[in-house]
Design an enzyme around this catalytic site. Structure first.
Site, PDB file in Angstrom:
ATOM      1  N   HIS A   1      96.812   0.560  58.976  1.00  0.00           N
ATOM      2  CA  HIS A   1      97.775   1.031  60.117  1.00  0.00           C
ATOM      3  C   HIS A   1      96.931   1.585  61.169  1.00  0.00           C
ATOM      4  O   HIS A   1      97.323   1.255  62.477  1.00  0.00           O
ATOM      5  CB  HIS A   1      98.733   2.002  59.165  1.00  0.00           C
ATOM      6  CG  HIS A   1      99.570   2.522  60.571  1.00  0.00           C
ATOM      7  ND1 HIS A   1     100.606   1.961  61.360  1.00  0.00           N
ATOM      8  CD2 HIS A   1      99.409   3.863  61.132  1.00  0.00           C
ATOM      9  CE1 HIS A   1     100.924   2.439  62.123  1.00  0.00           C
ATOM     10  NE2 HIS A   1     100.498   3.990  62.202  1.00  0.00           N
TER      11      HIS A   1
ATOM     12  N   ASP B   1      84.293   2.078  70.160  1.00  0.00           N
ATOM     13  CA  ASP B   1      84.056   2.213  68.702  1.00  0.00           C
ATOM     14  C   ASP B   1      84.215   3.655  68.556  1.00  0.00           C
ATOM     15  O   ASP B   1      84.095   4.460  68.911  1.00  0.00           O
ATOM     16  CB  ASP B   1      82.936   1.764  68.079  1.00  0.00           C
ATOM     17  CG  ASP B   1      81.684   2.743  68.247  1.00  0.00           C
ATOM     18  OD1 ASP B   1      81.491   3.483  67.221  1.00  0.00           O
ATOM     19  OD2 ASP B   1      81.271   2.789  69.440  1.00  0.00           O
TER      20      ASP B   1
ATOM     21  N   CYS C   1     105.657  -1.033  64.490  1.00  0.00           N
ATOM     22  CA  CYS C   1     104.293  -1.644  64.377  1.00  0.00           C
ATOM     23  C   CYS C   1     104.329  -2.531  63.317  1.00  0.00           C
ATOM     24  O   CYS C   1     105.295  -2.565  62.344  1.00  0.00           O
ATOM     25  CB  CYS C   1     103.341  -0.284  63.533  1.00  0.00           C
ATOM     26  SG  CYS C   1     101.964  -1.068  62.985  1.00  0.00           S
TER      27      CYS C   1
ATOM     28  N   CYS D   1     103.015  -1.081  57.395  1.00  0.00           N
ATOM     29  CA  CYS D   1     104.484  -0.899  58.055  1.00  0.00           C
ATOM     30  C   CYS D   1     105.365  -2.001  57.747  1.00  0.00           C
ATOM     31  O   CYS D   1     106.472  -1.623  57.590  1.00  0.00           O
ATOM     32  CB  CYS D   1     104.454  -0.681  59.555  1.00  0.00           C
ATOM     33  SG  CYS D   1     103.682   0.893  59.944  1.00  0.00           S
TER      34      CYS D   1
ATOM     35  N   CYS E   1     101.794  -4.046  61.207  1.00  0.00           N
ATOM     36  CA  CYS E   1     100.907  -4.222  60.475  1.00  0.00           C
ATOM     37  C   CYS E   1     101.434  -4.352  58.941  1.00  0.00           C
ATOM     38  O   CYS E   1     102.687  -4.028  58.736  1.00  0.00           O
ATOM     39  CB  CYS E   1      99.897  -3.006  60.778  1.00  0.00           C
ATOM     40  SG  CYS E   1     100.597  -1.285  59.808  1.00  0.00           S
TER      41      CYS E   1
ATOM     42  N   ASP F   1      74.494  -0.479  65.543  1.00  0.00           N
ATOM     43  CA  ASP F   1      73.813   0.924  66.335  1.00  0.00           C
ATOM     44  C   ASP F   1      72.347   1.119  66.006  1.00  0.00           C
ATOM     45  O   ASP F   1      71.945   0.474  64.699  1.00  0.00           O
ATOM     46  CB  ASP F   1      74.692   2.029  65.882  1.00  0.00           C
ATOM     47  CG  ASP F   1      74.068   3.315  66.778  1.00  0.00           C
ATOM     48  OD1 ASP F   1      73.519   2.787  67.765  1.00  0.00           O
ATOM     49  OD2 ASP F   1      74.931   4.257  66.613  1.00  0.00           O
TER      50      ASP F   1
END
Length: 373
Positions: A335, A266, A304, A309, A306, A93
């Site tokens: 997560h 974002d 999930c 999890c 990930c 940015d």
């Protein structure tokens, strides 16, 4: 090693689309959520963790990295990619939004913005040229034009002045930008005034940029206004280039924006929620510190895949939070980031299979009406 954007599919019923944005450090499959790593790190998460979440492009911030450690140190390290150990695409940015947030500490003129550093009180002067110099030194793949982000609410005269100045600053950004291996994205401002947004978008669309962004949303206006701004503005930006909606990362807002033709998002939401002990599950926000989780030995989300999890239970994460163990923030961040990326991946797959409206129709229903001028 250059930049290109390839459209792969479009929705028959909306303006949603699927594409691939090629950068010198890899691809971004769109639509896609991008994690925020303000100070050259996504808070509490390592680059290896990030890769495992499905992250492709991440963000860093010009303003914050200028204050600490300084762009000279990042450049001496070989640029942001080497400095932070991330070999994928990076976007920086311009610092415009952060300067906007220092409303009590800054002065805006045609030349640029003068403000007092909240870190040490030092007087700092940011101009379009200075923002480009800093971002060129940092070395991200995508850099953003230095803009003036008007607050909400603001008078038409105030927003008009900020929008016009942003366009003048944009010309200076293009003139000062020195690197061909960095894509400079212009930013559409205009507040909640649709005619000002339209004029800015039309002016920016005439410039031969690698991509285009919509800024100045999520600065206090209600969600229904964001939806109307994005729906009206996005189609005015070139369809053969990526379109980036800055600072948006809620499920509904992303679905609505994708339906309007947005490709990139974002937001700090996933890591910020994690630091408050909250998990994103199925579109809801769960406070894992609540007592109901203390003896719950199931994953945060059984659907999930990930690392968090697959490996840990709600009870364990609840324990870590109550014990004030920092690992809790890492596990929740992993997560939450994975959840938002997985959500945009599901949208991508639904567009490819021509099921976007069927699968995400409830998110496309309009919010209660709001006045847009």
């Amino acid at each position: 090693m250059g930049f290109s954007f390839q459209l792969q599919a479009t929705c028959r019923h909306t303006k949603a689309r699927v594409g691939v944005f090629h950068t010198p450090h890899g691809i971004l499959e769109t639509p896609r959520f991008m994690p925020v790593g303000t100070l050259a790190n996504v808070k509490t998460v390592t680059p290896e963790h990030l890769k495992a979440t499905g992250a492709q492009m991440i963000l860093a911030n010009t303003y914050h990295l200028h204050l600490q450690p300084g762009e000279d140190i990042v450049a001496a390290a070989g640029g942001l990619h080497r400095f932070m150990g991330w070999d994928g695409p990076i976007l920086t940015d311009s610092g415009g939004f952060q300067v906007f947030s220092l409303s009590e500490m800054r002065t805006i003129t045609e030349e640029g913005v003068t403000f007092r550093s909240p870190r040490d009180g030092q007087i700092i002067h940011f101009t379009p040229e200075r923002s480009m110099q800093i971002q060129n030194a940092l070395g991200a793949d995508v850099i953003m034009a230095f803009d003036e982000c008007p607050p909400y609410p603001a008078s038409r005269e105030e927003v008009q002045a900020a929008t016009d100045r942003t366009l003048r600053w944009l010309e200076r950004c293009f003139a000062a930008h020195q690197r061909t291996d960095q894509a400079l994205f212009p930013i559409v401002q205009g507040g909640t005034y649709l005619d000002l947004r339209a004029a800015a978008a039309q002016a920016i669309a005439q410039m031969d940029a690698h991509g285009y962004a919509i800024g100045g949303v999520s600065v206090g206006e209600p969600p229904e206004l964001i939806e109307k701004i994005v729906k009206a503005t996005t189609p005015m930006l070139p369809a053969h280039k990526p379109r980036y909606l800055m600072g948006v990362g809620t499920y509904r807002e992303m679905v609505q924006a994708i339906a309007s033709g947005i490709d990139m998002f974002d937001c700090v939401i996933p890591t910020r929620l994690a630091r408050h002990g909250c998990a994103l599950v199925g579109g809801d926000r769960w406070n894992v510190k609540n007592n109901r989780f203390r003896r719950d030995f199931t994953p945060l989300d059984a659907a999930c895949d990930c690392y968090t999890c697959r490996t840990f239970t709600r009870a364990y994460i609840s324990h870590l939070l109550h014990a004030r163990e920092l690992l809790a923030f890492t596990l929740l961040s992993i997560h939450n980031i994975h959840e938002l990326i997985r959500f945009t991946q599901r949208i991508r797959e639904s567009i490819l299979s021509d099921r976007f409206v069927e699968e995400f129709g409830p998110w496309l229903q309009p919010e209660p009406t709001a006045t847009v001028t």
